[in-house]
Write a protein that holds these residues in place. Structure first.
Motif, PDB file in Angstrom:
ATOM      1  N   TYR A   1      43.597  40.488  47.820  1.00  0.00           N
ATOM      2  CA  TYR A   1      43.434  39.503  46.745  1.00  0.00           C
ATOM      3  C   TYR A   1      41.949  39.175  46.626  1.00  0.00           C
ATOM      4  CZ  TYR A   1      43.399  34.920  44.452  1.00  0.00           C
ATOM      5  OH  TYR A   1      43.117  33.858  43.623  1.00  0.00           O
ATOM      6  N   THR A   2      41.431  39.287  45.399  1.00  0.00           N
ATOM      7  CA  THR A   2      40.028  39.004  45.122  1.00  0.00           C
ATOM      8  C   THR A   2      39.944  37.928  44.053  1.00  0.00           C
ATOM      9  OG1 THR A   2      39.496  41.319  45.568  1.00  0.00           O
ATOM     10  CG2 THR A   2      37.797  39.997  44.477  1.00  0.00           C
ATOM     11  N   GLN A   3      39.096  36.918  44.284  1.00  0.00           N
ATOM     12  CA  GLN A   3      38.960  35.803  43.347  1.00  0.00           C
ATOM     13  C   GLN A   3      37.484  35.502  43.116  1.00  0.00           C
ATOM     14  OE1 GLN A   3      41.379  33.850  41.605  1.00  0.00           O
ATOM     15  NE2 GLN A   3      39.462  33.280  40.605  1.00  0.00           N
ATOM     16  N   SER A   4      37.079  35.488  41.831  1.00  0.00           N
ATOM     17  CA  SER A   4      35.704  35.077  41.524  1.00  0.00           C
ATOM     18  C   SER A   4      35.564  33.575  41.753  1.00  0.00           C
ATOM     19  CB  SER A   4      35.357  35.433  40.081  1.00  0.00           C
ATOM     20  OG  SER A   4      36.160  34.698  39.184  1.00  0.00           O
ATOM     21  N   LEU A   5      34.351  33.130  42.084  1.00  0.00           N
ATOM     22  CA  LEU A   5      34.125  31.741  42.501  1.00  0.00           C
ATOM     23  C   LEU A   5      33.353  30.957  41.440  1.00  0.00           C
ATOM     24  CD1 LEU A   5      33.268  32.333  46.254  1.00  0.00           C
ATOM     25  CD2 LEU A   5      35.476  31.748  45.240  1.00  0.00           C
ATOM     26  N   GLY A   6      33.989  30.782  40.269  1.00  0.00           N
ATOM     27  CA  GLY A   6      33.404  29.942  39.224  1.00  0.00           C
ATOM     28  C   GLY A   6      31.990  30.347  38.889  1.00  0.00           C
ATOM     29  N   ARG A   7      31.085  29.392  38.895  1.00  0.00           N
ATOM     30  CA  ARG A   7      29.671  29.651  38.600  1.00  0.00           C
ATOM     31  C   ARG A   7      28.808  29.653  39.854  1.00  0.00           C
ATOM     32  NH1 ARG A   7      30.279  32.434  34.343  1.00  0.00           N
ATOM     33  NH2 ARG A   7      31.670  31.416  32.849  1.00  0.00           N
ATOM     34  N   LEU A   8      29.443  29.779  40.996  1.00  0.00           N
ATOM     35  CA  LEU A   8      28.715  29.762  42.257  1.00  0.00           C
ATOM     36  C   LEU A   8      27.758  30.949  42.330  1.00  0.00           C
ATOM     37  CD1 LEU A   8      28.473  28.321  45.034  1.00  0.00           C
ATOM     38  CD2 LEU A   8      30.218  29.904  45.876  1.00  0.00           C
ATOM     39  N   TRP A   9      26.514  30.711  42.674  1.00  0.00           N
ATOM     40  CA  TRP A   9      25.482  31.745  42.833  1.00  0.00           C
ATOM     41  C   TRP A   9      25.374  32.627  41.584  1.00  0.00           C
ATOM     42  CZ3 TRP A   9      27.966  32.897  48.145  1.00  0.00           C
ATOM     43  CH2 TRP A   9      27.493  31.978  49.086  1.00  0.00           C
ATOM     44  N   ASN A  10      25.377  31.953  40.413  1.00  0.00           N
ATOM     45  CA  ASN A  10      25.167  32.640  39.124  1.00  0.00           C
ATOM     46  C   ASN A  10      26.242  33.658  38.784  1.00  0.00           C
ATOM     47  OD1 ASN A  10      22.667  31.255  38.720  1.00  0.00           O
ATOM     48  ND2 ASN A  10      21.702  32.697  40.143  1.00  0.00           N
ATOM     49  N   ASN A  11      27.459  33.431  39.259  1.00  0.00           N
ATOM     50  CA  ASN A  11      28.568  34.340  38.925  1.00  0.00           C
ATOM     51  C   ASN A  11      28.796  34.354  37.415  1.00  0.00           C
ATOM     52  OD1 ASN A  11      30.985  35.952  39.406  1.00  0.00           O
ATOM     53  ND2 ASN A  11      32.126  34.087  38.897  1.00  0.00           N
TER      54      ASN A  11
END
Length: 831
Positions: A645-655
């Motif tokens: 399972y992979t989940q992006s982390l909002g705007r953390l570290w310029n995502n």
């Protein structure tokens, strides 16, 4: 690991005060009679084996014995003039044979039905809530020197009037001379078994292996036969068969009542069973001794005859207070059967040469024809209702930390059978050979090389990083590896550096990790990587890639993306029967092909991703061992399950993007004793949110866009779609299924023995908003994709040929475009 363990061979000679042996045959046909009853004057009961042979060892003199078989006249044999071998022929009682056979078959079925109905009552693992016992096991590999014909010791050079001149066949002479003095290999083991909550756990208290101070865990834990005779599936040498007393056993077996005999002073029915199928390798045959009072199994002999001749014996002791038969002794033996191909197993511990040198002539007998493996387990110190709680019940086997350092007094206490001069010389001789030839070092070296590493001092060089090729980088040359336990058991550093001759760019990675839990093999680490990766490829982080000198599929790939990432991770085996990796990753992505991702009215030609990921592999049916150095999967069973399972982390570290990915895979393998194997693979992925093409799914294509079939000939992959062109399909959700069945190798000529594999693959998928992905022309898998083919592997010197055909809704208009012919190559390193 064949070449690493050539020193693992050996014999068993049982010594007692009195021994007789022989063979029982039918007088008219001269055919061997299996399972004839032999009763001596001093009360010993035995039976002939499947080949009619028998051996009786007694501490008291034997002056005569009786041989009986249903439908034949009972015969008394007197022992005269110190005769020790008897060729016995029984005369058929034709007057009563037909009616006896019918009666005994009907009676046998009735007895077996009652035995099945009362299984739970008589099964110690059902009747007793918990129990414990100890075992002493001795395993030897050997060859009885008395059974080796003197003819193999000499060769006729010439015949003259004066006589026949011989010369010594040195190889066979040395072999016979060796097994006269010692066994070829030997292990001993003392274990504590505990049963509670329907689980049986083994704790190894002491272990000893000739030639190695640190025994090989895989051999020490090798399970040769089932502990319980009442399991619905009886296991013999890693192959499971429907038990002759399973609920549905009568559909698979024929039964015959042979005799009534006394076992431990109690009357028992002696019932012969044989599988109904014609192929001997498809089932068991043997003898069940069924208690006439409680219909429990009082003794059992299980046997299969095929490429190998394998037998397992179970003996029991009657516990009057519990009205229960409990195991006291197990015996397991392997000898060579009838086979054309060479066979080796236990990592090459046992090797049997094939019976045929070519298609027309039989070969001369070799020493391997006489080699056998024999394992004996003695059960003692039985305790019931102990109320002991199992420690770490998820492990089938655990090894005490000092198990390999026991004094000789420990072994003298626990040895339950005769430990003669040959046993003693086996240890001293093999220990001396091991020191002289640095066997321990070679074994450890071999184990690392098999996993793709070459130890150099405190650094293990990663052999996979040395050389590779793909259409984007050209020849990729590199150097990498990881520090080993010689530097530190609790800290490691790893990395690699590589250069592509075609793209002219250096790539690399460096990282470090610390062990925070030895028992669970838990590591906490961090790494930095600047490298390239195939677009839309599915990678399960937890999976350990098998070592290959070359990986054929990437040769054809030309679309990659560059990623520069910082990663922190935690890997552990804390969850029972599970390995997992937990990861935080920040990456800068740069596609290395013409591509633009359109998202929310913004065009991206490069982008940033910050993600959290967990990758987990669960093996619920496998058995695991807890060793002083970590955990080992000692018996791989299927199915296995892999989740990610992979989940992006909002705007953390310029995502840049919000998305989720769910990946799943399950594998199943079925190996047959005749050498065939069936493999099934199911894999699926589902991606939600805004995801660029580089991180979607391509379902592993492996076909290049060339005009003719000949131009498209490249190397085939393991689980790739051979008729699917690169970048032809992309999906954000997909499912694929693969079926493979590998047959035995077929002998076409003396050195041409291809392995035939039938393969069928299919995939379905779809892509939401394909208009977001600019720069590549592609299709979706909503109508499905289908291909089938054959693999002829190892036709000559490892080289093979495969052919696949594409059919179904995505079949191409031109017939030849649906055909893919590929080369395959299997490199045999001798491990």
């Amino acid at each position: 690991m064949r070449h690493l363990f050539l020193f693992f061979f050996f014999t068993l000679t049982l010594q007692a005060q009195f021994r007789i042996n022989g063979i029982v045959k039918e007088s008219a046909s001269n055919k061997a009679l299996a399972f004839a009853s032999i009763t001596t004057n001093n009360g010993i009961n035995s039976i002939s084996d499947v080949d009619g042979k028998f051996e009786i060892i007694s501490s008291k003199p034997i002056t005569f014995f009786y041989v009986s078989y249903i439908g034949y006249n009972k015969t008394k044999i007197d022992i005269l003039n110190n005769n020790r071998f008897f060729n016995i022929k029984l005369v058929q009682n034709t007057a009563k044979l037909n009616e006896v056979v019918v009666a005994t078959q009907n009676a046998a079925n009735t007895i077996i039905k009652k035995t099945i109905a009362l299984k739970d009552t008589n099964n110690p693992e059902k009747k007793l809530a918990n129990f414990a016992f100890k075992t002493y096991n001795k395993l030897i590999v050997s060859a009885n020197p008395d059974s080796i014909s003197g003819k193999i010791d000499s060769i006729i050079v010439k015949k003259t009037k004066e006589g026949i001149y011989f010369k010594i066949d040195s190889a066979n002479y040395k072999f016979k001379n060796t097994v006269n003095k010692r066994h070829l290999f030997q292990t001993e083991k003392v274990s504590q078994f505990q049963f509670s909550n329907n689980k049986l756990k083994e704790t190894i208290l002491g272990a000893k292996m000739a030639g190695l101070k640190q025994p090989l865990y895989e051999i020490i834990a090798f399970n040769l036969q089932s502990f319980s005779i009442y399991d619905s599936k009886y296991e013999l040498f890693e192959t499971k068969y429907n038990s002759p007393i399973a609920q549905d056993a009568l559909k698979d077996y024929n039964y015959k009542l042979l005799d009534t005999v006394a076992v431990n002073g109690r009357n028992a029915y002696m019932i012969y069973f044989k599988n109904k199928k014609k192929s001997k390798a498809k089932g068991l045959e043997g003898i069940l001794y069924i208690d006439q009072n409680n219909f429990a199994v009082a003794k059992a002999i299980m046997r299969i005859r095929g490429l190998l001749d394998i037998s397992g014996t179970h003996e029991f002791e009657y516990l009057a207070n519990e009205n229960l038969w409990f195991p006291t002794h197990k015996n397991f033996r392997i000898i060579k059967g009838q086979n054309d191909d060479d066979i080796n197993f236990l990592g090459g511990t046992i090797q049997f040469d094939g019976d045929m040198e070519n298609d027309f002539s039989s070969r001369k007998k070799q020493p391997s024809d006489y080699i056998f493996l024999r394992s004996e387990s003695h059960i003692f110190d039985f305790e019931k209702n102990t109320n002991n709680t199992l420690k770490n019940p998820s492990f089938a086997v655990a090894i005490e930390k000092n198990a390999f350092n026991k004094e000789e007094s420990f072994w003298d206490t626990y040895r339950k059978d005769n430990f003669d001069i040959r046993n003693q010389k086996t240890y001293s001789a093999l220990d001396s050979i091991a020191v002289r030839k640095k066997i321990a070092h070679r074994v450890q070296l071999g184990k690392k090389v098999i996993n793709g590493y070459l130890p150099i001092g405190f650094f293990d060089m990663d052999l996979r990083k040395l050389f590779s090729y793909n259409n984007y980088e050209g020849f990729r040359l590199g150097l990498g590896g990881i520090t080993n336990e010689r530097l530190s058991k609790y800290f490691r550093m790893e990395g690699y550096y590589a250069y592509g001759t075609k793209d002219g760019i250096f790539k690399g990675s460096i990282g470090a990790a610390a062990k925070i839990d030895s028992e669970a093999n838990s590591w906490l680490g961090i790494s930095y990587t600047d490298d390239v990766r195939e677009i839309a490829s599915t990678s399960f982080t937890i999976e350990k890639k098998p070592f290959k000198i070359y990986d054929p599929r990437p040769i054809n790939i030309s679309t990659f993306y560059n990623y520069v990432s910082w990663k922190s991770y935690f890997e552990t085996k804390k969850i029972p029967k599970t390995e997992s990796i937990w990861e935080l990753n920040h990456s800068e992505i740069q596609p290395k092909f013409d591509y633009t991702f359109s998202n929310n009215n913004k065009l991206y030609t490069n982008y940033t991703m910050t993600t959290a990921m967990v990758s987990l592999q669960w093996s619920p049916f496998s058995d695991f061992m807890q060793t002083p150095t970590g955990q080992i999967e000692i018996e791989k069973r299927f199915p296995k399950f892999t989740f990610q399972y992979t989940q992006s982390l909002g705007r953390l570290w310029n995502n840049d993007f919000d998305f989720s990915k769910f990946d799943f895979k399950t594998e199943y393998e079925k190996k047959y004793l005749n050498g065939q194997k069936t493999s099934l693979l199911f894999q699926a992925g589902y991606a939600l949110g805004d995801i660029p093409l580089t991180h979607l799914y391509n379902t592993s294509p492996n076909n290049i866009t060339k005009e003719t079939i000949i131009q498209r000939i490249t190397f085939g992959g393991k689980n790739s779609f051979e008729t699917m062109f690169f970048n032809e399909f992309f999906s954000n959700k997909y499912a694929l299924f693969q079926f493979k069945h590998a047959f035995n190798r077929v002998t076409l000529f003396k050195k041409v023995k291809p392995s035939l594999v039938l393969v069928s693959r299919m995939a379905w998928g779809n892509l939401n908003h394909p208009e977001q992905h600019l720069g590549l022309n592609f299709k979706t898998l909503d109508r499905g994709f289908f291909e089938s083919g054959i693999e002829l592997n190892q036709i000559f010197n490892g080289l093979g040929l495969t052919a696949f055909y594409r059919y179904g809704p995505n079949q191409l208009p031109k017939f030849e475009d649906n055909i893919a012919i590929k080369l395959s190559y299997v490199l045999n390193l001798g491990f």
